[in-house]
Scaffold this motif. Structure first.
Motif, PDB file in Angstrom:
ATOM      1  N   ALA A 157       7.316   1.734  -5.959  1.00  8.76           N
ATOM      2  CA  ALA A 157       6.018   1.710  -6.861  1.00  8.76           C
ATOM      3  C   ALA A 157       6.099   0.523  -7.790  1.00  8.76           C
ATOM      4  O   ALA A 157       7.236   0.219  -8.179  1.00  8.76           O
ATOM      5  N   THR A 158       4.895   0.214  -8.348  1.00  8.58           N
ATOM      6  CA  THR A 158       4.846  -0.659  -9.257  1.00  8.58           C
ATOM      7  C   THR A 158       3.841  -0.098 -10.321  1.00  8.58           C
ATOM      8  O   THR A 158       2.949   0.579  -9.790  1.00  8.58           O
ATOM      9  N   LEU A 159       4.113  -0.293 -11.528  1.00 12.68           N
ATOM     10  CA  LEU A 159       3.295   0.226 -12.750  1.00 12.68           C
ATOM     11  C   LEU A 159       2.793  -0.930 -13.398  1.00 12.68           C
ATOM     12  O   LEU A 159       3.605  -1.824 -13.809  1.00 12.68           O
ATOM     13  N   GLU A 160       1.356  -0.880 -13.727  1.00 10.12           N
ATOM     14  CA  GLU A 160       0.911  -1.792 -14.795  1.00 10.12           C
ATOM     15  C   GLU A 160      -0.187  -1.173 -15.469  1.00 10.12           C
ATOM     16  O   GLU A 160      -0.718  -0.113 -15.124  1.00 10.12           O
ATOM     17  N   SER A 161      -0.559  -1.723 -16.761  1.00 11.60           N
ATOM     18  CA  SER A 161      -1.767  -1.246 -17.582  1.00 11.60           C
ATOM     19  C   SER A 161      -2.711  -2.184 -17.357  1.00 11.60           C
ATOM     20  O   SER A 161      -2.708  -3.189 -17.400  1.00 11.60           O
ATOM     21  N   LEU A 162      -3.939  -1.351 -16.884  1.00  9.03           N
ATOM     22  CA  LEU A 162      -5.087  -2.150 -16.812  1.00  9.03           C
ATOM     23  C   LEU A 162      -5.914  -2.527 -18.135  1.00  9.03           C
ATOM     24  O   LEU A 162      -6.683  -3.353 -18.151  1.00  9.03           O
ATOM     25  N   GLY A 163      -5.320  -1.961 -18.989  1.00  9.92           N
ATOM     26  CA  GLY A 163      -6.009  -1.921 -20.333  1.00  9.92           C
ATOM     27  C   GLY A 163      -5.772  -0.722 -21.186  1.00  9.92           C
ATOM     28  O   GLY A 163      -4.865  -0.017 -20.730  1.00  9.92           O
ATOM     29  N   PHE A 209      -3.309   3.347 -16.693  1.00 15.58           N
ATOM     30  CA  PHE A 209      -2.378   2.731 -15.578  1.00 15.58           C
ATOM     31  C   PHE A 209      -2.716   2.597 -14.081  1.00 15.58           C
ATOM     32  O   PHE A 209      -3.683   3.409 -13.738  1.00 15.58           O
ATOM     33  N   LEU A 210      -2.410   1.633 -13.565  1.00 17.49           N
ATOM     34  CA  LEU A 210      -2.406   1.500 -12.104  1.00 17.49           C
ATOM     35  C   LEU A 210      -1.229   1.402 -11.518  1.00 17.49           C
ATOM     36  O   LEU A 210      -0.191   0.725 -11.937  1.00 17.49           O
ATOM     37  N   LEU A 211      -0.927   2.464 -10.674  1.00 15.50           N
ATOM     38  CA  LEU A 211       0.493   2.731 -10.182  1.00 15.50           C
ATOM     39  C   LEU A 211       0.054   2.509  -8.544  1.00 15.50           C
ATOM     40  O   LEU A 211      -0.769   2.981  -7.818  1.00 15.50           O
ATOM     41  N   THR A 212       0.867   1.514  -8.077  1.00 13.08           N
ATOM     42  CA  THR A 212       0.720   1.050  -6.731  1.00 13.08           C
ATOM     43  C   THR A 212       1.863   1.326  -5.956  1.00 13.08           C
ATOM     44  O   THR A 212       3.160   1.187  -6.528  1.00 13.08           O
ATOM     45  N   ILE A 213       1.918   2.152  -4.773  1.00 10.85           N
ATOM     46  CA  ILE A 213       2.873   2.361  -3.866  1.00 10.85           C
ATOM     47  C   ILE A 213       2.812   1.677  -2.520  1.00 10.85           C
ATOM     48  O   ILE A 213       1.904   1.997  -2.027  1.00 10.85           O
TER      49      ILE A 213
END
Length: 118
Positions: free
Chosen positions: A56-62, A71-75
């Protein structure tokens, strides 16, 4: 309490409308609006915990007007942006807690199940 001045058939009493507005406002308070559902702090911990997985990777879209991360959590593995995907969106409207609960639990289940198979 109802503040109906002139009640016509098919009209909702003003008190009912004010009551709905107040209940909606309570959902933004620090405590969960519904017992058993995560408040923002618990939700944030859960999402960051899932992001610790190597899948998983996590980023903040704003951020929201209240300063909370979107959050955008990509698996996945490899070039996830080039693969077919399933988009799960939760908590589009803050008082609707079920969407974020389902999205978070689904993400956790996918990561946990994938970790068992590895």
């Amino acid at each position: 309490m109802t503040f109906t001045i002139a009640r016509r058939p098919g009209r909702v009493p003003i008190g009912a409308v004010l009551g709905a507005f107040i209940l909606t406002s309570v959902a933004y308070a620090g405590e969960p609006a519904v017992p058993g559902y995560a408040d923002y702090a618990a939700y944030q911990v859960a999402v960051k915990s899932i992001a610790k997985s190597k899948l998983a990777t996590l980023e903040s879209l704003g951020t929201t007007e209240a300063g909370r991360d979107v959050f955008l959590l990509t698996i996945g593995t490899g070039k996830t942006d080039e693969k077919p995907a399933l988009l799960v969106v939760g908590n589009v409207h803050a008082p609707h807690l079920l969407g974020s609960e389902l999205a978070t639990r689904l993400a956790k289940r996918i990561v946990d199940d994938a970790s068992k198979d590895a």
